[in-house]
Design a protein around this motif. Structure first.
Motif, PDB file in Angstrom:
ATOM      1  N   PRO A  88       0.831  -1.210   0.000  1.00 19.23           N
ATOM      2  CA  PRO A  88       0.000   0.000   0.000  1.00 19.23           C
ATOM      3  C   PRO A  88       0.873   1.272   0.000  1.00 19.23           C
ATOM      4  O   PRO A  88       1.912   1.310   0.671  1.00 19.23           O
ATOM      5  N   LEU A 113       4.352  -1.013  -8.826  1.00 16.30           N
ATOM      6  CA  LEU A 113       3.065  -1.552  -9.294  1.00 16.30           C
ATOM      7  C   LEU A 113       1.907  -0.809  -8.625  1.00 16.30           C
ATOM      8  O   LEU A 113       0.762  -1.210  -8.739  1.00 16.30           O
ATOM      9  N   ALA A 149      -6.653  -7.630 -10.408  1.00 17.76           N
ATOM     10  CA  ALA A 149      -5.760  -8.750 -10.105  1.00 17.76           C
ATOM     11  C   ALA A 149      -6.402 -10.116 -10.374  1.00 17.76           C
ATOM     12  O   ALA A 149      -5.816 -10.971 -11.043  1.00 17.76           O
ATOM     13  N   ARG A 264     -11.777  -2.546  -5.476  1.00 18.97           N
ATOM     14  CA  ARG A 264     -11.961  -2.186  -4.055  1.00 18.97           C
ATOM     15  C   ARG A 264     -12.386  -0.728  -3.923  1.00 18.97           C
ATOM     16  O   ARG A 264     -13.127  -0.367  -3.032  1.00 18.97           O
ATOM     17  N   THR A 288      -6.630  -3.184   0.139  1.00 22.92           N
ATOM     18  CA  THR A 288      -6.251  -1.784  -0.044  1.00 22.92           C
ATOM     19  C   THR A 288      -7.169  -1.076  -1.042  1.00 22.92           C
ATOM     20  O   THR A 288      -7.281  -1.500  -2.193  1.00 22.92           O
TER      21      THR A 288
HETATM   22  N1  NAD Z   1      -5.404  -5.597  -6.606  1.00 24.29           N
HETATM   23  C1  NAD Z   1      -5.409  -5.100  -7.832  1.00 24.29           C
HETATM   24  O1  NAD Z   1      -6.237  -5.489  -8.674  1.00 24.29           O
HETATM   25  C2  NAD Z   1      -4.384  -4.068  -8.217  1.00 24.29           C
HETATM   26  C3  NAD Z   1      -4.111  -3.889  -9.571  1.00 24.29           C
HETATM   27  C4  NAD Z   1      -3.183  -2.923  -9.963  1.00 24.29           C
HETATM   28  C5  NAD Z   1      -2.550  -2.162  -8.998  1.00 24.29           C
HETATM   29  N2  NAD Z   1      -2.829  -2.363  -7.680  1.00 24.29           N
HETATM   30  C6  NAD Z   1      -2.092  -1.565  -6.705  1.00 24.29           C
HETATM   31  O2  NAD Z   1      -1.144  -2.407  -6.048  1.00 24.29           O
HETATM   32  C7  NAD Z   1      -0.884  -1.897  -4.740  1.00 24.29           C
HETATM   33  C8  NAD Z   1      -1.033  -3.036  -3.753  1.00 24.29           C
HETATM   34  O3  NAD Z   1      -2.389  -3.425  -3.785  1.00 24.29           O
HETATM   35  P1  NAD Z   1      -2.899  -4.887  -3.504  1.00 24.29           P
HETATM   36  O4  NAD Z   1      -4.114  -5.032  -4.310  1.00 24.29           O
HETATM   37  O5  NAD Z   1      -1.857  -5.897  -3.672  1.00 24.29           O
HETATM   38  O6  NAD Z   1      -3.300  -4.705  -1.976  1.00 24.29           O
HETATM   39  P2  NAD Z   1      -3.694  -5.823  -0.953  1.00 24.29           P
HETATM   40  O7  NAD Z   1      -4.470  -5.155   0.101  1.00 24.29           O
HETATM   41  O8  NAD Z   1      -4.283  -6.979  -1.668  1.00 24.29           O
HETATM   42  O9  NAD Z   1      -2.284  -6.294  -0.384  1.00 24.29           O
HETATM   43  C9  NAD Z   1      -1.408  -5.408   0.243  1.00 24.29           C
HETATM   44  C10 NAD Z   1      -0.240  -6.202   0.786  1.00 24.29           C
HETATM   45  O10 NAD Z   1       0.633  -5.291   1.481  1.00 24.29           O
HETATM   46  C11 NAD Z   1       0.835  -5.807   2.794  1.00 24.29           C
HETATM   47  N3  NAD Z   1       1.008  -4.699   3.714  1.00 24.29           N
HETATM   48  C12 NAD Z   1       0.065  -3.951   4.328  1.00 24.29           C
HETATM   49  N4  NAD Z   1       0.640  -3.017   5.096  1.00 24.29           N
HETATM   50  C13 NAD Z   1       1.972  -3.187   4.952  1.00 24.29           C
HETATM   51  C14 NAD Z   1       3.093  -2.542   5.504  1.00 24.29           C
HETATM   52  N5  NAD Z   1       2.967  -1.553   6.364  1.00 24.29           N
HETATM   53  N6  NAD Z   1       4.319  -2.979   5.147  1.00 24.29           N
HETATM   54  C15 NAD Z   1       4.473  -4.006   4.282  1.00 24.29           C
HETATM   55  N7  NAD Z   1       3.448  -4.657   3.726  1.00 24.29           N
HETATM   56  C16 NAD Z   1       2.208  -4.237   4.064  1.00 24.29           C
HETATM   57  C17 NAD Z   1      -0.394  -6.629   3.120  1.00 24.29           C
HETATM   58  O11 NAD Z   1      -0.097  -7.571   4.137  1.00 24.29           O
HETATM   59  C18 NAD Z   1      -0.653  -7.285   1.779  1.00 24.29           C
HETATM   60  O12 NAD Z   1       0.151  -8.409   1.588  1.00 24.29           O
HETATM   61  C19 NAD Z   1      -1.872  -0.741  -4.534  1.00 24.29           C
HETATM   62  O13 NAD Z   1      -1.205   0.465  -4.764  1.00 24.29           O
HETATM   63  C20 NAD Z   1      -2.928  -0.970  -5.597  1.00 24.29           C
HETATM   64  O14 NAD Z   1      -3.533   0.233  -6.022  1.00 24.29           O
HETATM   65  C21 NAD Z   1      -3.726  -3.300  -7.271  1.00 24.29           C
END
Ligand code: NAD
Ligand code: G3P
Length: 378
Positions: A88, A113, A149, A264, A288
């Protein structure tokens, strides 16, 4: 696959094993890389490493055998030719402090990403990376596009764009991050590519809100269309190429995020529209939703450059509890009673648009030694 075959594969690291980090790890492994994920929680690292599953974030998905995971950052980063970051946005800076000493001896590209800005500073993720790693910005790339994702984890055909100020870096990352179901294009417009990913989240929250209220397709189409204008005006004011906002990282991602119940940001908005308070929405979201933290810094940046963002302003009012979600629709453009032209503030959709675009293109070619910069190019 034998150990020898596996060890000859290019090694990459993915920091963050949530839904996107894990999905991107799968994309890279399916594209031929030896992938090591870093997960904060040992039990999640164990599940990916041993069971080839991430049941919390990607239920029902079998991960490739070539995907490994550890909760030791040094193990994940060891020998990595490319490093991908997917945590995040508000937690990136603190994690980079731990990453820095571990990659100080390599010049591996660092790929964001993520799709948020830092709340405290308003900085984009590539800027935070540059600050915290103290590295050459030409080493940094960002990935964006219509990339829900779970759909990609199910191997549904998808396109994305990799941006770096260095064409060479963008191409190196794009070559690594592609496979039969994931196609990567490149551009050199990091600002437009990053802001596209951040801003579409805010418009997706607005769409969720009106959906939750019960409004229909006209309202949503109006918000998407005017939202793209806000996104373009904002990003261009910060130096983005308008074409980038019409590409995968802008319009493409806006469509996917605004349409999908998997989003989300869209889901968070829908809960707000249904009458849940902001605190309750945050409690209900166990993943997130970057848009919620990006609203305030984006509006602050918009004020600094004099860009109007009426839709995003109203999202903030709903989040703050100062506007009833039902009232969002009548204010789609401005509270000013004077009818406005349907154009962006920089004029690109109006009469001056063509001229303005050709000036931009000429400047763009000049900056890039005769090559065009923006536009998603394979
Ligand atoms: N999920 C999607 O479809 C998608 C697609 C493209 C981009 N993104 C972007 O990717 C990024 C990550 O999103 P996501 O979907 O993987 O989120 P998510 O909520 O699925 O996962 C976040 C991960 O980060 C970890 N985390 C949380 N706080 C943390 C900290 N303080 N230190 C280290 N790790 C920590 C969590 O344990 C988890 O493994 C975001 O910026 C999101 O906008 C997501
Ligand atoms: O689930 P969201 O709202 O974070 O959106 C995911 C991706 O950014 C879509 O491209």
């Amino acid at each position: 696959m034998s150990r020898r075959q596996e060890s000859s594969r290019p090694r990459v690291a993915v920091v963050g094993a949530g839904s996107w980090g894990t999905t991107f790890g799968k994309v890279l492994a399916d594209g031929g890389a030896h992938v090591t994920m870093w997960a904060r929680r040992p039990e999640l690292a164990g599940e990916i490493q041993e069971g080839k599953r991430n049941s919390e974030y990607l239920p029902g998905i079998n991960l490739p055998r070539d995907m490994h995971a550890t909760h030791h950052l040094s193990e994940a980063l060891e020998g990595a030719e490319q490093v991908y970051l997917s945590i995040p946005s508000q937690a990136v800076r603190q994690n980079l402090k731990a990453v820095r000493p571990l990659i100080s001896k390599t010049d591996a590209p660092i790929v964001s990403l993520m799709k948020g800005v830092e709340r405290r500073t308003g900085l984009r993720m590539s800027q935070v990376i540059e600050q915290e790693l103290g590295c050459d910005p030409a080493r940094i790339a960002v990935a964006s596009g219509p990339n829900l994702a779970l759909e990609i984890a199910r191997e549904q055909p998808t396109a994305a764009v990799i941006a770096s100020i260095s064409q060479e870096t963008a191409e190196a990352v794009a070559r690594r991050a592609r496979n039969a179901y994931f196609r990567t294009f490149v551009n050199t417009d990091v600002i437009g590519t990053e802001f596209g990913g951040v801003l579409k989240n805010l418009i997706a929250v607005a769409i969720g809100i009106v959906d939750g209220v019960g409004y229909g397709e006209n309202t949503k189409a109006s918000i998407i269309t005017r939202g793209l204008v806000e996104m373009t005006d904002f990003a261009v004011a910060f130096g983005a190429q308008p074409e980038t906002l019409q590409g995968l990282a802008g319009l493409g991602d806006l469509i996917a995020t605004c349409q999908s119940p998997l989003s989300r940001n869209n889901t968070a908005g829908r809960l707000l529209g249904q009458g849940y308070r902001f605190d309750d929405v945050v409690k209900q979201m166990n993943q997130t939703a970057e848009g919620l933290a990006s609203v305030a810094p984006i509006l602050q940046l918009a004020r600094e450059v004099g860009v109007q963002m009426p839709i995003v302003e109203q999202v903030k009012m709903v989040l703050d509890g100062t506007m009833n979600p039902r009232d969002i629709a009548p204010h789609l453009t401005t509270d000013d009673d004077t009818p406005q032209g349907e154009r962006t503030q920089n004029g690109q959709a109006g009469g001056g648009g063509a001229l303005w675009r050709s000036i931009q293109r000429a400047l763009d070619q000049f900056r890039n030694g005769g090559r065009g910069a923006a536009g998603d190019r394979p």
